[in-house]
Scaffold this motif. Structure first.
Motif, PDB file in Angstrom:
ATOM      1  N   GLN A 261       0.811  -1.224   0.000  1.00  0.00           N
ATOM      2  CA  GLN A 261       0.000   0.000   0.000  1.00  0.00           C
ATOM      3  C   GLN A 261       0.845   1.275   0.000  1.00  0.00           C
ATOM      4  OE1 GLN A 261      -3.703  -2.132   2.259  1.00  0.00           O
ATOM      5  NE2 GLN A 261      -3.776   0.065   2.040  1.00  0.00           N
TER       6      GLN A 261
ATOM      7  N   ASP B 267      -2.934  -5.613  -2.681  1.00  0.00           N
ATOM      8  CA  ASP B 267      -2.852  -4.210  -2.274  1.00  0.00           C
ATOM      9  C   ASP B 267      -1.431  -3.673  -2.427  1.00  0.00           C
ATOM     10  OD1 ASP B 267      -5.539  -4.192  -1.823  1.00  0.00           O
ATOM     11  OD2 ASP B 267      -5.422  -3.745   0.321  1.00  0.00           O
TER      12      ASP B 267
ATOM     13  N   ASN C  67      -3.555   4.220  -3.042  1.00  0.00           N
ATOM     14  CA  ASN C  67      -4.467   4.880  -3.977  1.00  0.00           C
ATOM     15  C   ASN C  67      -3.653   5.262  -5.208  1.00  0.00           C
ATOM     16  OD1 ASN C  67      -6.116   6.668  -5.444  1.00  0.00           O
ATOM     17  ND2 ASN C  67      -7.184   7.336  -3.603  1.00  0.00           N
TER      18      ASN C  67
ATOM     19  N   HIS D 116      -7.522  -2.693  -3.130  1.00  0.00           N
ATOM     20  CA  HIS D 116      -6.841  -1.474  -3.564  1.00  0.00           C
ATOM     21  C   HIS D 116      -6.203  -1.634  -4.939  1.00  0.00           C
ATOM     22  CE1 HIS D 116      -7.000   1.126   0.107  1.00  0.00           C
ATOM     23  NE2 HIS D 116      -7.259  -0.043   0.674  1.00  0.00           N
TER      24      HIS D 116
END
Length: 272
Positions: free
Chosen positions: A55, A85, A89, A119
């Motif tokens: 992430q 993930d 973003n 994600h």
């Protein structure tokens, strides 16, 4: 009176130091957890290393990848898996070239495999996730699987579920790829779907997603995301004896802090 002042000072220092530790110190750790699983004749042995929930974000930048690569390679994996993930973003933070280079630098003698996380669909990441992983040497399993003959002759099946929140997961499709095998590993981002593999002669399920709760305050239960309400952190034995391991991940989400849940790489020695 002096004792009261001393206790107040300790309380104030604690309130100041814990957030500093949680936001600035613990997230920079990378702990390697070692486990051994044994089954059958134990004539075959392999090392499986799991990485999950990197992430990447401004709070957890690509500069931290060097440490992850170094620790992964120290384990000398036969199989390296990533359980979803990659970016937090993608639309907001996406150092793609650096990520590809780091993924490519992670070594495994037999194969590198990945599955989709929620994600990896959000923030536009679905357009690039599989390509980035492929460039890094990973095969992305999406309700599919592969059968591998290990150097010592043992036959391993490794299957991967699509993401359970934003994808179209199907345990039946994964198992349809499975034929002859000595040991079966299933990868899924969300851990609660592990129950779908009970009574399917699956030996090990590897998951992530929960971040282990990310913040562990004694006597206060941390909130958990959907599909991680039942299985949150660490090792579980399912009702049929199948082992489930929920990796606590490396990065952070929502609150970019960790407390008593350090970033984790999992290393499994499997004898079968």
């Amino acid at each position: 009176m002096k004792m009261i002042k001393w206790l107040m000072l300790v309380a104030v220092l604690t309130l100041v130091l814990i957030p500093v530790y949680a936001f600035k110190i613990e997230p920079s750790f990378v702990k390697v957890n070692h486990m051994t699983f044994e089954q059958g004749t134990k004539e075959n042995q392999m090392k499986v290393v799991q990485v999950s929930d990197i992430q990447l974000s401004e709070a957890y930048s690509e500069k931290r990848l060097d440490k992850i690569v170094r620790k992964v390679n120290q384990e000398q994996a036969d199989i390296l898996v990533f359980t979803g993930d990659l970016f937090d973003n993608y639309a907001q933070y996406a150092p793609v070239e650096e990520v590809v280079a780091a993924l490519a630098a992670m070594q495994a003698t037999t194969g590198k495999y990945a599955v989709w996380g929620n994600h990896d669909y959000g923030g536009g990441a679905s357009r690039i996730y599989e390509s980035v992983m492929n460039q890094g040497g990973f095969t992305v399993l999406r309700n599919s699987g592969q059968t591998l003959t290990m150097p010592n002759g043992g036959v391993l099946f490794i299957g991967g579920m699509d993401d359970s929140l934003l994808g179209n997961p199907s345990s039946a499709e994964v198992l349809a790829y499975r034929e002859r095998y000595d040991y079966s590993i299933i990868l899924t981002h969300e851990p609660d779907v592990a129950d779908e593999f009970i009574d399917t002669d699956t030996q090990l399920v590897l998951a992530g997603h929960s971040h282990g709760g990310q913040i562990n305050i004694p006597f206060i239960e941390a909130p958990t995301p959907p599909y991680a309400r039942k299985y949150k952190k660490g090792l579980y034995q399912l009702s049929d004896g199948t082992s489930l391991y929920v990796n606590s991940g490396l990065g952070t989400a929502t609150i970019h802090a960790r407390f008593r849940v350090p970033p984790e790489i999992s290393s499994f020695t499997i004898r079968f």
